[in-house]
Design an enzyme around this catalytic site. Structure first.
Site: not given
Ligand code: ADP
Ligand code: RBF
Ligand code: MG
Length: 386
Positions: A17, A246, A313, A260, A340, A335, A15, A310, A315, A252, A322
């Protein structure tokens, strides 16, 4: 697959479109503008009503949905020039060029069977080098007595390919298209173009998230050879901006922080990429360049309403960042996004993704992208020790 005795596929009927071309974005762009003339506002949900339909069926659905005071024919003639202006800007969907090249390279016969009129098909594919020559058969909705969901268009395509329907494979994004393929007695792989719809595609032999996930060998076709150590190299692309708060659940709930970016600036870019798990390099303006693994999509476990990126990093930062400028170079795919059954299984899978990304980023193919100037431009001037 429907039965365990595998049929060997010699021809593929595609297909256009929503399967090879990202037409949906154009359709909503055009309708958004058009409906204003009648004092109406485009609603995203209309897309579900028109995907896979013939132009006149789609037009009738719009007249009905928006209670427009005009006949279907008028809508069609008013809107047609708006569409024609857009055809040059319809992008190929992820994996479309790769699939066409692959099948063509292996001498697999290919047909294009679309509900849109033959002339429009020709216009649309003319912007994509190599496509027209790859299809030995092209059939439009105006060349059969009934469009999809009638099986006619696929039966005619098979006939013109000199193939029995049982040795064909149909690839389709829409429900009418899947129905048409099954009614023609052909095996169908569905690639839904609208998100979170896969449960509606029960009659398809397989439902995949994007063409990147197609495994031709499942159908007796030659396998792709471009996967490397569990990863698929893609044309690198960039995205960046200040890190914002985010959903706050990464660290947490998952123990996996994800930095984000605001989706405002890049929703078009996101719509051009399939949801799924990707990896690459991340530059943080005051710190350096790091390996990165990320999800694109709705994060099905949490069922977000918006498609997000999302990145995790790879490290240990021990603090938030932020407001800092984050630059991403995305180099490979791992993938599709999955739903899940438990938090534990999601977390385990994300750690597997991390390991795959960490390892792959050592390969020269990917590691060279660490030098991408896009990353450097986010870094402080003179910071050469990185
Ligand atoms: P939110 O998405 O509300 O920011 P998260 O629990 O997803 O909350 O935490 C993400 C935040 O944590 C990032 O914005 C960044 O400031 C910090 N952070 C610390 N270590 C990492 C990392 N290894 N990768 C991504 N973000 C990180
Ligand atoms: N969330 C899903 O619901 N399904 C996924 O397959 C999925 N894969 C992820 C893969 C990676 C490498 C990361 C970092 C996140 C993934 N998440 C997935 C999202 C995860 O739920 C996300 O970090 C939360 O939404 C936190 O805001
Ligand atoms: Mg986040």
């Amino acid at each position: 697959m429907a039965n365990s005795l595998r049929k060997v596929v010699s021809s593929v009927i595609l297909d256009l479109d929503g399967t090879l071309l990202n037409t949906d974005g154009i359709v909503s762009d055009v309708l958004k503008v058009y409906l204003v003339k009648y004092g109406k506002q485009w609603e995203g949900k209309t897309a579900q009503r028109i995907v896979g339909k013939t132009p006149s069926e789609a037009a009738a659905a719009i007249v009905e949905d928006y209670e427009l005071p005009i006949p279907t024919d008028t809508l069609m003639s008013e809107i047609y020039p708006l569409f024609c202006d857009q055809w040059g800007s319809i992008k190929a969907l992820p994996g479309a060029n790769r699939l066409i090249k692959h099948l063509r390279g292996h001498g697999v016969k290919m047909a294009l069977a679309s509900n849109s009129p033959r002339a429009n098909i020709e216009d649309k594919i003319s912007y994509h080098p190599g496509w027209k020559e790859s299809f030995s058969v092209i059939i439009g909705g105006d060349q059969v007595t009934a469009g999809k969901p009638s099986p006619e268009i696929f039966l005619e395509a098979a006939k013109r390919l000199n193939s029995d329907p049982s040795s064909c494979l149909v690839i389709e994004d829409s429900i009418p298209g899947v129905m048409a393929g099954k009614a023609a007695g052909i095996e169908v792989v569905a690639v839904p173009s609208l998100p979170k719809q896969s449960h509606l595609y029960t009659s398809a032999d397989e439902v995949i998230n994007s063409l990147l996930d197609l495994r031709p060998e499942k159908w007796g076709l030659p396998p792709f050879q471009d996967w490397i150590e569990g990863t698929l190299p893609i044309e690198p692309w960039h995205v960046g901006g200040p890190v914002i708060k985010g959903f706050g659940r990464g660290s947490k709930v998952l123990g996996i922080p994800t930095a984000n970016l605001s989706t405002e600036g890049y929703s078009t870019l996101l719509s051009e990429h399939s949801s799924g798990v990707y990896f690459g390099w991340a530059g943080l303006s005051t710190r350096g360049v790091y390996k990165m693994v990320m999800s694109i999509g709705w994060n099905l476990y949490f069922d977000n309403t918006e498609k997000t990126i999302e990145p995790w990093l790879l490290h240990d930062f021990n603090e938030d960042f932020y407001g800092e400028e984050l630059r991403l170079v995305i180099v490979g795919y791992i993938r599709p996004e999955a739903n899940f059954p438990s938090l534990e299984s999601l977390i385990a899978k994300i750690h597997e993704d991390r390991e795959i990304a960490e390892r792959a980023l050592e390969l020269p193919l990917y590691s060279k992208c660490r030098d991408d100037p896009y990353l450097k431009s986010a870094l402080p001037v003179g910071d050469s020790h990185l």
